[in-house]
Design a protein around this motif. Structure first.
Motif, short mmCIF file in Angstrom:
data_model
loop_
_atom_site.label_atom_id
_atom_site.label_comp_id
_atom_site.label_asym_id
_atom_site.label_seq_id
_atom_site.Cartn_x
_atom_site.Cartn_y
_atom_site.Cartn_z
N MET B 107 38.22 10.33 87.02
CA MET B 107 37.65 9.03 86.70
C MET B 107 38.63 7.91 87.01
O MET B 107 38.24 6.83 87.47
CB MET B 107 37.23 8.98 85.22
CG MET B 107 36.02 9.84 84.89
SD MET B 107 34.48 9.29 85.68
CE MET B 107 33.90 8.08 84.50
N GLU B 108 39.91 8.15 86.78
CA GLU B 108 40.92 7.13 87.10
C GLU B 108 40.90 6.84 88.59
O GLU B 108 41.05 5.70 89.03
CB GLU B 108 42.31 7.59 86.66
CG GLU B 108 42.62 7.37 85.19
CD GLU B 108 41.92 8.36 84.27
OE1 GLU B 108 41.28 9.30 84.78
OE2 GLU B 108 42.01 8.17 83.04
N ARG B 109 40.75 7.91 89.38
CA ARG B 109 40.74 7.71 90.84
C ARG B 109 39.56 6.84 91.27
O ARG B 109 39.64 6.10 92.24
CB ARG B 109 40.69 9.07 91.55
CG ARG B 109 42.03 9.80 91.54
CD ARG B 109 42.08 10.85 92.65
NE ARG B 109 41.05 11.86 92.52
CZ ARG B 109 41.17 12.95 91.76
NH1 ARG B 109 42.27 13.16 91.07
NH2 ARG B 109 40.19 13.82 91.68
N LEU B 110 38.48 6.92 90.52
CA LEU B 110 37.31 6.07 90.83
C LEU B 110 37.46 4.67 90.23
O LEU B 110 36.63 3.80 90.48
CB LEU B 110 36.04 6.71 90.29
CG LEU B 110 35.49 7.93 91.03
CD1 LEU B 110 34.41 8.61 90.20
CD2 LEU B 110 34.91 7.51 92.38
N GLY B 111 38.49 4.52 89.41
CA GLY B 111 38.65 3.23 88.72
C GLY B 111 37.86 3.17 87.43
O GLY B 111 37.56 2.09 86.92
N PHE B 112 37.55 4.33 86.86
CA PHE B 112 36.72 4.38 85.66
C PHE B 112 37.44 5.02 84.48
O PHE B 112 36.81 5.65 83.63
CB PHE B 112 35.42 5.15 85.93
CG PHE B 112 34.58 4.61 87.05
CD1 PHE B 112 34.57 3.26 87.35
CD2 PHE B 112 33.80 5.47 87.81
CE1 PHE B 112 33.79 2.77 88.40
CE2 PHE B 112 33.01 4.99 88.85
CZ PHE B 112 33.01 3.63 89.15
N GLY B 113 38.78 4.92 84.42
CA GLY B 113 39.48 5.40 83.24
C GLY B 113 39.12 4.55 82.03
O GLY B 113 38.53 3.47 82.17
N TYR B 114 39.48 5.03 80.83
CA TYR B 114 39.07 4.33 79.61
C TYR B 114 39.61 2.91 79.57
O TYR B 114 38.89 1.96 79.23
CB TYR B 114 39.53 5.12 78.39
CG TYR B 114 39.12 4.50 77.06
CD1 TYR B 114 37.78 4.20 76.80
CD2 TYR B 114 40.05 4.24 76.06
CE1 TYR B 114 37.39 3.64 75.58
CE2 TYR B 114 39.67 3.69 74.85
CZ TYR B 114 38.35 3.38 74.62
OH TYR B 114 37.97 2.83 73.41
N ASP B 115 40.88 2.75 79.94
CA ASP B 115 41.46 1.39 79.92
C ASP B 115 40.73 0.49 80.90
O ASP B 115 40.53 -0.71 80.63
CB ASP B 115 42.95 1.46 80.26
CG ASP B 115 43.75 2.06 79.10
OD1 ASP B 115 43.24 2.02 77.96
OD2 ASP B 115 44.84 2.59 79.35
N GLN B 116 40.34 1.07 82.04
CA GLN B 116 39.61 0.27 83.02
C GLN B 116 38.21 -0.09 82.51
O GLN B 116 37.75 -1.22 82.67
CB GLN B 116 39.52 1.03 84.34
CG GLN B 116 40.90 1.21 85.00
CD GLN B 116 40.96 2.43 85.89
OE1 GLN B 116 40.52 3.52 85.54
NE2 GLN B 116 41.53 2.27 87.07
N LEU B 117 37.57 0.85 81.85
CA LEU B 117 36.23 0.56 81.32
C LEU B 117 36.29 -0.49 80.21
O LEU B 117 35.39 -1.32 80.08
CB LEU B 117 35.58 1.84 80.78
CG LEU B 117 35.31 2.98 81.78
CD1 LEU B 117 34.44 4.05 81.12
CD2 LEU B 117 34.62 2.48 83.04
N ARG B 118 37.37 -0.45 79.43
CA ARG B 118 37.47 -1.41 78.31
C ARG B 118 37.64 -2.84 78.79
O ARG B 118 37.33 -3.77 78.05
CB ARG B 118 38.64 -1.02 77.40
CG ARG B 118 38.19 -0.01 76.35
CD ARG B 118 39.13 0.02 75.19
NE ARG B 118 40.50 0.27 75.62
CZ ARG B 118 41.52 0.40 74.78
NH1 ARG B 118 41.33 0.26 73.49
NH2 ARG B 118 42.73 0.64 75.23
#
Lengths: 409, 452
Positions: B107-118
């Motif tokens: 998910m981080e590679r897609l830019g969808f890690g938790y920090d990114q989603l927040r």
């Protein structure tokens, strides 16, 4: 009741504002509330004077006794213990006070037992319209089998689970560890949370939830009905499936057994051929799943001896490094020493004194920044009578002493 | 209103644990939007298919897909494209919960890690479900049911006496984890309602399965016995096991735990002399002669159909249950009375699928309503989600369709078309026991049918 707080006060436990009364004798309801206790709910285990049946359920840790059943220790951890005689008028009055201050009640007894203890759902909801009452029974509340007797084994059979497990040449095989009831316990917790969330949307409105253990088992075998309804096929028992070579089957290795799930990653056979130095694995006849099933004996002759050169942990490490799905058949000793479980803090100590404590398993869920509630002790019978009666119900000390003297508390 | 009305869940999910978790939430009324891929649709191409023939639109016909897709909406998006990822980000902004069970770091590679989603939605709850969790030395190990189940201790306790460990059906740890994860999401929703704050949930399939064997772990540390591999037997009780009945591969499970139940069983058998032996009057006496009892009991059970023994023993208060196969379940009067099997109509996009049975949720609420199940075709809700929910203008939606960012047909449709071996082969290989040529007769069974 005193709310439990995390030491740093940074985050509230998700359910610390919820109080649930658990009057269950069996595994399912007790596990359902135990799961919520892990998330901070105040669970009051209200037991009859002789204690709940769980206390008598073997095996026992150390000497047999009311506090030493492994099931009681596991399923009632983190709960408050109350001993309450509901065959008396005063006992029922006390329960009413308790329910008036609680969000939910979980019961698992028969209709006759409910009648003698005043636990009929209609009566409870009449007196406590805010209350969520969850009943978990082997076959649910109604239907032709509602009052039939059941056991974990018979529920696994009737839910369809046993029929697809075991050796096709032998009897169907059950899963270990009261799995039918443990599954039902997970559904009890979901039903409780659903009811609580529904209450929270508006005015508190109680209701009754009817949960069937048999139906929980039925959900667990997802392809059983599909194969029949779509094709007319009856699934085979598949525990010994010799044709599946390195594809979910149990194979011997140097010090035990191991499962490889080669069908679940891309190019696994190329990796395996290199790692195990067996180019024969890449033969055209093993190219696809069907080819491997057709030529399984030959594949077995090539692959199985290679596994026997390695221990199960060596094979797991190879899998970890190379991207192969390798599952060693771990024993309980392996689990208690597992580096992954220890690294993630899966185990908690049951006492501060390490020598006197046990490693207590967690739930498999971590909430970021929210610690686990302290303490994984299961209460002794009536251990928290006074705390609950005085602090939570507001009874004067003298009254508590009187109720205790009469054997009601 | 349903228990989870107003809760929107966005999920990027793969077999089986997370689809099972989000199904629980959908069945309680949450709006579950499943972000599917446009290629590599592994579960949509998994057998069985109607009459064992994937149709032209095979991606909408798998029974496995229907089982886990109930109560959900489908949008099919290519997340490899930036406009696809932007669509996902737009959905995050209007969702309460984001769920995923990709490998950790995907998910981080897609830019969808938790920090990114927040940064998009500060109060979002994120469920990250994986084989071994988001941390620890085994985090990146490949995990499937076949890996987790042996590792969790299940196999070491499963098997016949004096035999090697045995595999159990692969889905068990997935299903347990799905339930566990659904509970965690609901718990986080409760907390958010009180605090207004989101939460990151790290769910481990391995730990869930190990945690389900808690009493065995505790017992082992004190030397207590009781979880050894011994088939269906119990160390404390006898008879306790599974016995053959009249009929092809028919069995009955029996669990005699009290002396009273033993007396009733003896009565049911017609008071045979062997069973009246005084040494069998107590549990310990019966355990000592377990093999003798099992042999004699099996001789009796073989004489009758499983349903007859079941009713006879239950009438006398002996816990017994037939080993049920699919047709037994579909015909069972108790399950029918409780509407425990739901019959779901599939729309025309599903070609020949028609009305098919699935287990209903095992709980019934006296007041709360629960939604009707539906199964989405691939990308069926592309329009609803882009136009109605996100308010994308017509031109933008058309652009996304033309660029194959969203779609309703797999981009690898021909390549991925399932090739099924003949049913005879599946029987020969041991996957199936047999095929009932009269299975369509179940269509005549009165159904608690659900339409949408």
């Amino acid at each position: 009741m005193a709310r439990r707080k995390e030491p740093n006060g940074r985050n509230m436990w998700p359910l610390e504002d919820v109080t649930i009364v658990d009057m269950c004798d069996g595994v399912a309801g007790s596990f359902g509330t135990r799961l919520l206790a892990d998330y901070g709910a105040n669970i009051i285990k209200a037991e009859p004077p002789e204690g709940s049946a769980l206390r008598r359920m073997p095996p026992f840790l150390n000497e047999p006794g009311p506090d030493s059943s492994a099931w009681h220790v596991f399923l009632n951890a983190g709960k408050k213990g109350m001993r309450l005689d509901l065959l008396t008028h005063e006992g029922r009055e006390l329960l009413d006070r308790l329910l008036a201050r609680s969000e939910a009640l979980v019961i698992d007894d028969s209709s006759e037992a409910r009648l003698s203890r005043g636990l009929q759902p209609s009566r409870l909801l009449q007196r406590h319209p805010h209350l969520l009452v969850v009943s978990v029974r082997p076959y649910g509340e109604h239907g032709p089998y509602a009052n039939y007797k059941a056991d974990n084994l018979t529920l696994q059979a009737m839910g369809g689970m046993m029929g697809v497990n075991g050796d096709p040449q032998k009897e169907p095989l059950s899963a270990p560890g009261e799995q039918a009831s443990m599954m039902a316990g997970r559904n009890v917790s979901i039903a409780l949370m659903a009811g609580l969330l529904d209450q929270g949307l508006g005015e508190p409105r109680g209701q009754f939830v009817d949960l069937s253990e048999m139906e929980c088992v039925l959900c667990e075998t997802p392809f059983l009905l599909g194969w029949y309804a779509y094709v007319g096929a009856i699934l085979a028992r598949c525990s010994n499936y010799p044709r599946l070579v390195l594809d979910g089957d149990v194979r011997p290795c140097k010090d035990g057994h191991v499962c490889l799930a080669m069908n679940s990653v891309t190019k696994p056979w190329e990796i395996a051929a290199t790692v195990f130095d067996e180019p024969g694995l890449l033969d055209e006849k093993f190219r696809d799943h069907f080819g491997r099933l057709e030529n399984w004996q030959e594949l077995d002759r090539l692959a199985t001896p290679r596994l026997k050169a390695y221990t199960k942990q060596e094979l797991f490490r190879i899998g970890l490094q190379e991207g192969l799905p390798v599952g060693p058949v771990q024993t309980v000793d392996d689990l208690l020493a597992c580096p992954q479980l220890h690294d993630r803090g899966f185990f908690h100590r049951t006492a501060d004194n390490e020598a006197a404590s046990l490693l207590f398993p967690g739930t498999g869920i971590r909430f970021d920044g929210v610690g686990f509630p302290k303490g994984c002790h299961a209460p002794s019978l009536g251990q928290h009578n006074r705390e609950i009666a005085v602090k939570f119900l507001g009874l004067p000390e003298q009254r508590v002493e009187s109720l205790t003297a009469k054997g009601i508390l | 209103m349903f228990p989870l009305s107003g809760v929107r869940i966005l999920t990027i999910e793969h077999i089986i644990s997370l689809p099972w978790a989000t199904l629980q939430l959908g069945a309680l009324g949450a709006e579950v939007i499943c972000v599917e891929r446009l290629s590599g649709l592994r579960y949509r191409r998994a057998r069985p298919f109607p009459e064992h023939q994937p149709g032209k639109t095979w991606w909408n016909q798998s029974a496995r897909h229907s089982y886990f897709a109930r109560y959900k909406q489908s949008i099919a998006v290519d997340l490899a494209m930036e406009s696809g990822r932007q669509l996902f980000r737009d959905l995050v902004a209007v969702s309460d919960v984001v769920c995923e069970n990709n490998r950790p770091t995907a998910m981080e590679r897609l830019g969808f890690g938790y920090d990114q989603l927040r940064t998009i939605n500060p109060a979002v709850i994120m469920l990250r479900l994986s084989g071994f969790g988001q941390s620890g030395p085994w985090r990146d190990a490949v995990a499937t049911g076949y890996v987790i189940q042996p590792m969790s201790g299940f196999y070491s306790m499963t098997g016949y006496p004096h035999s090697e460990p045995m595999r159990y059906e692969e889905t068990l740890p997935d299903m347990l984890t799905g339930w566990n994860a659904a509970l965690a999401v609901m718990t986080a929703l409760w907390r958010r309602r009180k605090t207004g704050r989101g939460l990151l949930i790290d769910a481990s399939m391995y730990e869930t399965a190990v945690g389900g064997l808690g009493p065995a772990l505790l017992a082992k540390q004190t030397g207590a016995k009781g979880f050894e591999r011994m088939g269906n037997s119990s160390p404390e009780y006898a008879p306790y096991g599974c016995y053959p009945c009249q009929g092809e591969d028919d069995w009955i499970a029996l669990a005699v735990k009290t002396d009273e139940e033993w007396l009733r069983l003896v009565e049911a058998m017609g008071l045979p002399l062997w069973a009246q032996d005084e040494s069998l009057a107590t549990a310990s006496g019966r355990v000592a002669k377990r093999e003798l009892i099992d042999d004699k009991l099996a001789s009796w059970t073989r004489e009758f159909p499983k349903e007859v023994i079941f009713e006879r023993l239950q009438a006398l208060g002996v816990p017994a249950g037939p080993v049920m196969k699919a047709p037994d379940i579909l015909k069972d009067p108790h399950l029918k009375a409780r509407k425990a099997v739901q019959w779901v109509d599939h729309p025309p996009e599903f070609e020949r699928v028609g009305t098919k049975p699935f287990p209903a949720s095992p709980y019934r609420f006296s007041r709360s309503r629960t939604p009707q199940p539906s199964v989405p075709a691939l990308g069926e809700h592309n329009d609803r989600v882009t136009r109605e929910l996100l308010g994308y203008p017509e031109g933008k939606v058309r652009q996304l369709e033309e660029a194959h960012v969203i779609g309703k047909v797999p981009t690898d449709e021909m390549l991925a078309r399932p090739i099924l071996p003949p049913l005879e082969k599946l029987i020969e290989w041991g996957e199936l026991a047999r095929v009932d040529p009269n299975y369509r007769a179940l269509e005549a069974i009165p159904k608690s049918k659900t339409k949408f």
